[in-house]
Design a protein around this motif. Sequence first.
Motif: not given
Length: 388
Positions: A23, A27, A86-87, A109, A112-113
Motif C-alpha cells: 500500500n 501510493f 489499487l494495483s 485510486f 481502492f486506497n
Amino acid sequence: MLVPIQLSPRRARASVFGIFGLNGFLFAMWVVHIPSITQRTGVSNATLGGLLLVLAAGALIGMRIAGPLADRFGSRLLTGVAALGLSAAVLGPGLVHDADELGIALGLFGFFNGALDVAMNSQAVEVERLYRRPIMSAFHALYSCGGLVGSLIGAATLRADWNLHLSLALAALLGLVVVGVCCIGLLPHLHTAKPAQGRTRMSRKALALGLIAFAMLLSEGVANDWSTLQIKEHLSATDATAALAFGAFSVMMTIGRFGADRIAGALGPVAIVRYGTIVAAVGMAIVVVSGWVPLTLFGWALFGLGLSGCIPQIFTAAGNLGTGAAGANMSRVFSMGYLGLLAGPAVIGWLTKLIPLNAAMAVPLAAVLITCAAAGVVRPSSAAPVHA
C-alpha cells in the motif's frame, strides 16, 4: 465432517506486512510521478488541488463501504480485492490525457486506497488477536517503509528517464504478484454471527476514538504539509535545510513504530497514547519557541516520535470494541481520522492569513494535548473478542 481451520499467526503476520508495504509503495509511486502526470495532462497547480480532493472523496467513500463489507464477507477477501484494485488503479493516472480523465482515475485510486486501509487494518486486528500482544505499530511501520521504497524506486526510474507507462505498469505488476503471494496467508473469515440488519448506530466509544483519530491525523497532516515551510519562514532556512524538518519527522515516526509494540505490550495502549502525546507536545513546543535550526529539527523529530505509536493503538481499539461490527467501527474511525488528515493542512493555511505560520503550530500542539487528556478511551474493552 468439518475440518478445523489451521491458523498460522506467523504466516498471517508476514502476509499483512506485505500488504501494508505494498500500500505504501503504490501510493508513493503515484506521488513521485505527480509532476510528470500534471505536465503530460496540462493540469495547473490549482486544478491539481481540486483533483486531489476527488482522490480524498474517493478514499472516504471506499472507507465507508469497506467496513460493512469486511464484516459480512471477511477482511481477507476484501483485502485481496482492494489490493488488486489499487494495483490496477495505479496505472490510471499514467494513461489519462486531460483533467477530466485524471479526476476519474484519481477517484478510483482513492476509492481502492481507502477500502484497502480499512480492510488491511481489520485483518491486522485479527492477526494481533492471535498473537495476544501488540503488533499493530509494526504494520504501520511497514507502510512507511513501503512508501520509502516506492519513493526511491520512483526517483530512480525518473532519473533513468523511464517511460511513465512502463514505470507504473511494473508497479502494478509487482502489486499483483505481492497480492497473489500474501493473500494465501491471510486469516479466513471466522465470524459466523449474522450481520446486523440496517445501519448500526455509532457507539460513544467509537465516536471518541474517531475524535482522537481526527486530532492525531490532523497533527500528522500539519507535519506532512507545513513542517518544511515552518522552518523556512520562521528561521529563514534554505530549501535544502527546510526539507530536513519533514525528514526528521518521518524517520522518527517510522523508527518509533518499530518500537511501539514492545512498549505497548509492557505498559498498555493507554500509556503509549498518553506519554506519546506528551513527547509530541514537548516536540511541538520546541518547534514553536526555538530560534535555532538544529533545535527545531530536534523538535520535529520528537513530534514524529511521539505520534508514531498513537494511531495504531486507536485503530486496534476500534477493531476490538466487541460490538460485532469491527469493520464498520474501523471504517467510521478511519473516516474521521482521514478528515483530520485533510483538515489539518487546510486549517493552518487559513490561519496563516491571520497569524504567522509559526503561531499556527498551536493547533497541532492543542490537538496532541487534548488527545493526551482523552488517552483512556483506548483502554481495551472487557467485551473485546479474543481468539484462542
